[in-house]
Structure formats: structure tokens, C-alpha cells
Design a protein around this motif. Sequence first.
Motif, PDB file in Angstrom:
ATOM      1  N   GLN A 200       0.843  -1.210   0.000  1.00  0.00           N
ATOM      2  CA  GLN A 200       0.000   0.000   0.000  1.00  0.00           C
ATOM      3  C   GLN A 200       0.872   1.251   0.000  1.00  0.00           C
ATOM      4  O   GLN A 200       1.793   1.358   0.834  1.00  0.00           O
ATOM      5  N   SER A 201       0.546   2.190  -0.886  1.00  0.00           N
ATOM      6  CA  SER A 201       1.401   3.382  -0.983  1.00  0.00           C
ATOM      7  C   SER A 201       1.414   4.171   0.331  1.00  0.00           C
ATOM      8  O   SER A 201       2.415   4.782   0.682  1.00  0.00           O
ATOM      9  N   GLY A 202       0.296   4.147   1.059  1.00  0.00           N
ATOM     10  CA  GLY A 202       0.213   4.912   2.305  1.00  0.00           C
ATOM     11  C   GLY A 202       1.132   4.398   3.400  1.00  0.00           C
ATOM     12  O   GLY A 202       1.321   5.062   4.423  1.00  0.00           O
ATOM     13  N   SER A 203       1.693   3.196   3.216  1.00  0.00           N
ATOM     14  CA  SER A 203       2.543   2.622   4.270  1.00  0.00           C
ATOM     15  C   SER A 203       3.914   3.284   4.324  1.00  0.00           C
ATOM     16  O   SER A 203       4.569   3.287   5.362  1.00  0.00           O
ATOM     17  N   HIS A 204       4.355   3.825   3.170  1.00  0.00           N
ATOM     18  CA  HIS A 204       5.763   4.221   3.095  1.00  0.00           C
ATOM     19  C   HIS A 204       6.138   5.293   4.103  1.00  0.00           C
ATOM     20  O   HIS A 204       7.189   5.242   4.718  1.00  0.00           O
ATOM     21  N   VAL A 205       5.235   6.246   4.302  1.00  0.00           N
ATOM     22  CA  VAL A 205       5.533   7.329   5.230  1.00  0.00           C
ATOM     23  C   VAL A 205       5.713   6.773   6.653  1.00  0.00           C
ATOM     24  O   VAL A 205       6.562   7.242   7.423  1.00  0.00           O
ATOM     25  N   HIS A 206       4.972   5.727   6.987  1.00  0.00           N
ATOM     26  CA  HIS A 206       5.084   5.137   8.328  1.00  0.00           C
ATOM     27  C   HIS A 206       6.330   4.266   8.447  1.00  0.00           C
ATOM     28  O   HIS A 206       6.984   4.240   9.495  1.00  0.00           O
ATOM     29  N   LEU A 207       6.655   3.568   7.365  1.00  0.00           N
ATOM     30  CA  LEU A 207       7.835   2.683   7.396  1.00  0.00           C
ATOM     31  C   LEU A 207       9.131   3.490   7.566  1.00  0.00           C
ATOM     32  O   LEU A 207      10.123   2.978   8.083  1.00  0.00           O
ATOM     33  N   LYS A 208       9.101   4.771   7.164  1.00  0.00           N
ATOM     34  CA  LYS A 208      10.301   5.612   7.294  1.00  0.00           C
ATOM     35  C   LYS A 208      10.646   5.911   8.748  1.00  0.00           C
ATOM     36  O   LYS A 208      11.743   6.333   9.059  1.00  0.00           O
ATOM     37  N   ARG A 209       9.678   5.733   9.640  1.00  0.00           N
ATOM     38  CA  ARG A 209       9.893   6.135  11.037  1.00  0.00           C
ATOM     39  C   ARG A 209      10.399   5.003  11.928  1.00  0.00           C
ATOM     40  O   ARG A 209      10.127   4.988  13.113  1.00  0.00           O
ATOM     41  N   GLY A 210      11.055   4.002  11.384  1.00  0.00           N
ATOM     42  CA  GLY A 210      11.564   2.915  12.240  1.00  0.00           C
ATOM     43  C   GLY A 210      11.309   1.557  11.630  1.00  0.00           C
ATOM     44  O   GLY A 210      11.351   0.543  12.338  1.00  0.00           O
ATOM     45  N   GLY A 211      11.020   1.552  10.328  1.00  0.00           N
ATOM     46  CA  GLY A 211      10.790   0.277   9.656  1.00  0.00           C
ATOM     47  C   GLY A 211       9.446  -0.325  10.039  1.00  0.00           C
ATOM     48  O   GLY A 211       8.574   0.353  10.588  1.00  0.00           O
TER      49      GLY A 211
END
Length: 285
Positions: A200-211
Amino acid sequence: MQVTPELIAWLDSQRQAGFGDEALLKALVNAGYTEAFSLGLLSEKKGAAVQPDAVRQSAQPVQTSSTLPVTSLAWFGQQSTYPVLDVDVQVLVQMKHPQLAVFEGLLTDAECDALIEQARSRLSSSLTVDSDSGDSVAHQARVSSGMFFQRGETELVGLLERRMSTLLGFPENHGEGLQILNYKPGGKYDPHQDYFDPAQSGSHVHLKRGGQRIGTLICYLNTPQSGGGTVFPDVGLTVSAVRGRAVYFAYPVAHVSSACLHGGNPVIEGEKWIATKWIRESVFQ
Ligand SMILES: O=C(O)CCC(=O)C(=O)O
């Protein structure tokens, strides 16, 4: 370290589910295999064919001794009680698939009450992550109010976080800030996964904050009169919300095969308060 048929079947099932070698390498290393062994396995066993039945039976994450105990059920042995800093924690239930445990004694009754009071005036309506944009949005699947503490924001929050990381064996800075949720009668959280779906494209911003998120610890701060248990539909399990208890589940691979689908059953009578700690694969900022 041995290449077992289970390991090969697991690898194949993850590939069939669409995981690339980078994600698989990370999952193997998280589960305790050395990088050299994992790289060898991935290159040697490229696309090994297995029968669908074998995949179904072994679609569970790799179980092995791990440098990050949070990713393995090797954490607890035969004892029913473990000293954790200043408290004794009882392990009431352990499960292999999903990797799950129920604890008692991680928080005292007085600490549960104090945490509720520290959070009460800061609650606002709970939101969910929009899978396309990554924004936080209101959704009928989640009816509650909540707030986040900063890591270590109060003395009590800091103490509880130290206990949590000691019990589960993760570095404290891999934890997100503690979230407090309050459900009124009718409040609920429909079954969902806590990991961020890499597709999901929306996940990337969250994954940047600690995987990726790799584990969830839900602590019950009070006991609703009726309803409000945490349900795991994949395995037909409901953990009752009882003050001082906690349920932990790990999903070292961000995939439905972790069997960590879960939700908060509707509160029927009374209210429900929980404190949740999500654990990331690396430092959360
Ligand atoms: O309320 C519960 O028991 C579950 C909460 C939950 O699923 C979550 O916050 O992700």
C-alpha cells in the motif's frame, strides 16, 4: 544451522505471497539466522517448488533462537513467573502460531489507574491509517478515543516502558510512544493487522519512522463489565480484558500468514481502557 524442509516450505510460501529477497533476508536475520546463512539459503533455494498442502502446514514464521527475542517464541521456557525489574510477571498462555503470550502482573492496579488519569484529559477520537495516502482518518471500523505519550514522557510511562522492553527483549527506542485508548459501550476496533502493508502506498511514510512493526503489546488498564476482549479470528481466540493483564503478539513477517489478525470486541457494558506498545524493527523516531 540446518536447511530443514520446513524452512524451505516457509521460504516458498513467502515468495508465493510476493515477498522479495530483501524482505526475506530481513525476516530470516530477525528470526535469528545469520546473514551468511540467510544469503546462502536465498540464493541456493531460488523458487523451490513445494506442494500447496506443505505450504499451508508450514506457513508460520521461522521459529528459532533469536537475537531479538521479540521475534521468537524462544523467549520463555518452563517457568510460569519471571522477575522483570521491580515486578514478577506471570505467563498465563503461550502460543506458537500466532506467536502470542498473555501476561499478568506487568502493571499494578495503582499504575493502571494512574496511567488512565494521566491520559484522560488528552483523549481525542481515534483514527486509522488510510492505505493510499498514509493519512490518519476517521473510520467506522474504529470507535474509541485515544492519545499517545512520548517515550519516557512521565516517570510512570518510562518505568512501564523499561519493564516492557525487559520482558520482551527489544531495545526501548524500537518502541513507539505508548498509546492509551478508551472505549465506551459500543466502542470497538474491527479485526485488522498492525503491520503496514508494504504493497500500500500509504505505508511508506510510516515505514520511514523505524521500519516495519513487528510486535504489539496490549495492556488492559481496567475490566469492562461486559465485552471488550481482544479477538484473534484466525485462531478462534479471545483474550478477556482484565485489569493488569496484557497480550503480546509478534509478526516478524508482515503477512497474513503470521495469523495476527486481531480486533477489539465491542464493549457491551462499562468502558475499556488499554495501553498499547507497538515495536518496530529499528529505532522509532
Ligand atoms: O482493543 C483491543 O483489544 C485491540 C486494540 C487494537 O487492535 C489496536 O489498537 O491495534
